[in-house]
Design a protein around this motif. Structure first.
Motif, PDB file in Angstrom:
ATOM      1  N   VAL A 230       0.829  -1.202   0.000  1.00  0.00           N
ATOM      2  CA  VAL A 230       0.000   0.000   0.000  1.00  0.00           C
ATOM      3  C   VAL A 230       0.865   1.254   0.000  1.00  0.00           C
ATOM      4  O   VAL A 230       1.829   1.367   0.766  1.00  0.00           O
ATOM      5  N   ASN A 231       0.518   2.202  -0.897  1.00  0.00           N
ATOM      6  CA  ASN A 231       1.115   3.530  -0.879  1.00  0.00           C
ATOM      7  C   ASN A 231       0.023   4.546  -1.199  1.00  0.00           C
ATOM      8  O   ASN A 231      -1.144   4.181  -1.369  1.00  0.00           O
ATOM      9  N   SER A 232       0.379   5.799  -1.264  1.00  0.00           N
ATOM     10  CA  SER A 232      -0.625   6.861  -1.410  1.00  0.00           C
ATOM     11  C   SER A 232      -1.374   6.792  -2.734  1.00  0.00           C
ATOM     12  O   SER A 232      -2.424   7.407  -2.885  1.00  0.00           O
ATOM     13  N   GLU A 233      -0.841   6.058  -3.706  1.00  0.00           N
ATOM     14  CA  GLU A 233      -1.474   5.964  -5.019  1.00  0.00           C
ATOM     15  C   GLU A 233      -2.352   4.728  -5.162  1.00  0.00           C
ATOM     16  O   GLU A 233      -2.999   4.551  -6.194  1.00  0.00           O
ATOM     17  N   CYS A 234      -2.378   3.878  -4.159  1.00  0.00           N
ATOM     18  CA  CYS A 234      -3.093   2.601  -4.267  1.00  0.00           C
ATOM     19  C   CYS A 234      -4.603   2.794  -4.144  1.00  0.00           C
ATOM     20  O   CYS A 234      -5.083   3.380  -3.172  1.00  0.00           O
ATOM     21  N   SER A 235      -5.328   2.283  -5.126  1.00  0.00           N
ATOM     22  CA  SER A 235      -6.786   2.237  -5.050  1.00  0.00           C
ATOM     23  C   SER A 235      -7.196   0.800  -4.801  1.00  0.00           C
ATOM     24  O   SER A 235      -6.919  -0.091  -5.608  1.00  0.00           O
ATOM     25  N   ALA A 236      -7.836   0.561  -3.666  1.00  0.00           N
ATOM     26  CA  ALA A 236      -8.294  -0.781  -3.308  1.00  0.00           C
ATOM     27  C   ALA A 236      -9.322  -0.641  -2.201  1.00  0.00           C
ATOM     28  O   ALA A 236      -9.412   0.394  -1.547  1.00  0.00           O
TER      29      ALA A 236
ATOM     30  N   THR B 182       1.853  -5.276  10.929  1.00  0.00           N
ATOM     31  CA  THR B 182       1.366  -4.496   9.793  1.00  0.00           C
ATOM     32  C   THR B 182      -0.129  -4.299   9.970  1.00  0.00           C
ATOM     33  O   THR B 182      -0.885  -5.269  10.063  1.00  0.00           O
ATOM     34  N   VAL B 183      -0.575  -3.050  10.017  1.00  0.00           N
ATOM     35  CA  VAL B 183      -1.957  -2.727  10.383  1.00  0.00           C
ATOM     36  C   VAL B 183      -2.808  -2.511   9.130  1.00  0.00           C
ATOM     37  O   VAL B 183      -2.624  -1.522   8.407  1.00  0.00           O
ATOM     38  N   CYS B 184      -3.732  -3.426   8.872  1.00  0.00           N
ATOM     39  CA  CYS B 184      -4.707  -3.244   7.805  1.00  0.00           C
ATOM     40  C   CYS B 184      -5.778  -2.265   8.288  1.00  0.00           C
ATOM     41  O   CYS B 184      -6.210  -2.333   9.447  1.00  0.00           O
ATOM     42  N   ALA B 185      -6.230  -1.374   7.415  1.00  0.00           N
ATOM     43  CA  ALA B 185      -7.178  -0.342   7.833  1.00  0.00           C
ATOM     44  C   ALA B 185      -8.135   0.007   6.705  1.00  0.00           C
ATOM     45  O   ALA B 185      -7.744   0.061   5.542  1.00  0.00           O
TER      46      ALA B 185
END
Length: 243
Positions: free
Chosen positions: A80-86, A96-99
């Protein structure tokens, strides 16, 4: 601050919660613990709220915030980065925290019996119609019968009014969704997003499903609701494997 802890028999290494609107720095329509940067709030207030959650609940790492688009896209949280659409993320990496963010849509948290894999799903009706749940379960390395699911607060079945076209979309997928809709008029009905999610999870082989079925629309004091207020904040649902 007040958070909701899933009432489920997850392994002790699994940490998970959903925030409420109680606490935080945001003002006006976003009062108080708005965690969504995309909602129109003061970014400084949102970032202060995110830092507050990070520190108060001793998160092992910053949450992996997604750019949510009501899609069926699933991503590994490590990517995940600032450009990720999901609209869902998974991980088997400790700390690692999923949110995901919601304000009427259904947050779904998943873990396995071994406590070695977790996922977070943003499940609005559009994502559900596109099989976001199925895609997430299939992305996970865990056999579906060993997955536990928790359904967090979302707009309830007495408040979620939709057009007949929404019901039609689901009935075109499967007649089983009939039980998730209650007619109001010729072109309107009430939808039960919890029932839709339960049916889809069961269809994937996930049968250990837990929820208090809390309604964001009717509980003004605790929850943001886009359907109720239009201009409003976002709650966060977080899950991770604690080392």
């Amino acid at each position: 601050m007040e958070v909701l802890i899933p009432n489920w028999p997850a392994p002790t290494t699994i940490r998970a919660f959903t925030t409420t609107r109680i606490g935080g720095h945001s003002q006006g329509s976003y009062a108080h613990l708005n965690l969504g940067l995309h909602a129109g709030d003061d970014p400084q207030a949102v970032n202060a709220n995110r830092a507050l959650v990070q520190d108060h609940y001793n998160l092992p790492s910053p949450p992996t915030w997604l750019k949510q688009t009501h899609s069926n896209e699933v991503i590994a949280a490590e990517q995940v980065n600032s450009e990720c659409s999901a609209d869902a993320s998974t991980t088997s990496t400790k700390n690692t925290v999923c949110a995901i963010l919601t304000a009427d849509c259904l947050p779904i948290l998943l873990t396995n019996q071994a406590g070695s894999e977790v996922a977070a799903i943003h499940a609005g009706w559009r994502g559900l119609a596109k099989n976001i749940i199925k895609n997430t379960v299939q992305t996970m390395q865990t056999a579906s019968e060993k997955i536990l699911a928790w359904l967090g607060p979302a707009i309830g079945p007495s408040a979620f009014e939709v057009g007949a076209e929404v019901k039609s979309q689901f009935l075109q997928l499967d007649a089983m969704y009939t039980e998730a809709f209650r007619p109001l008029s010729v072109d309107k009905c009430l939808a039960n997003i919890f029932t839709i999610a339960r049916l889809q999870l069961q269809q994937c082989g996930v049968t250990r499903i837990y929820t208090e079925q809390l309604c964001t629309y009717t509980d003004v004091d605790r929850f943001f609701s886009y359907r109720r207020d239009k201009i409003t904040g976002r709650m966060a649902s977080l899950i991770w494997i604690q080392s």
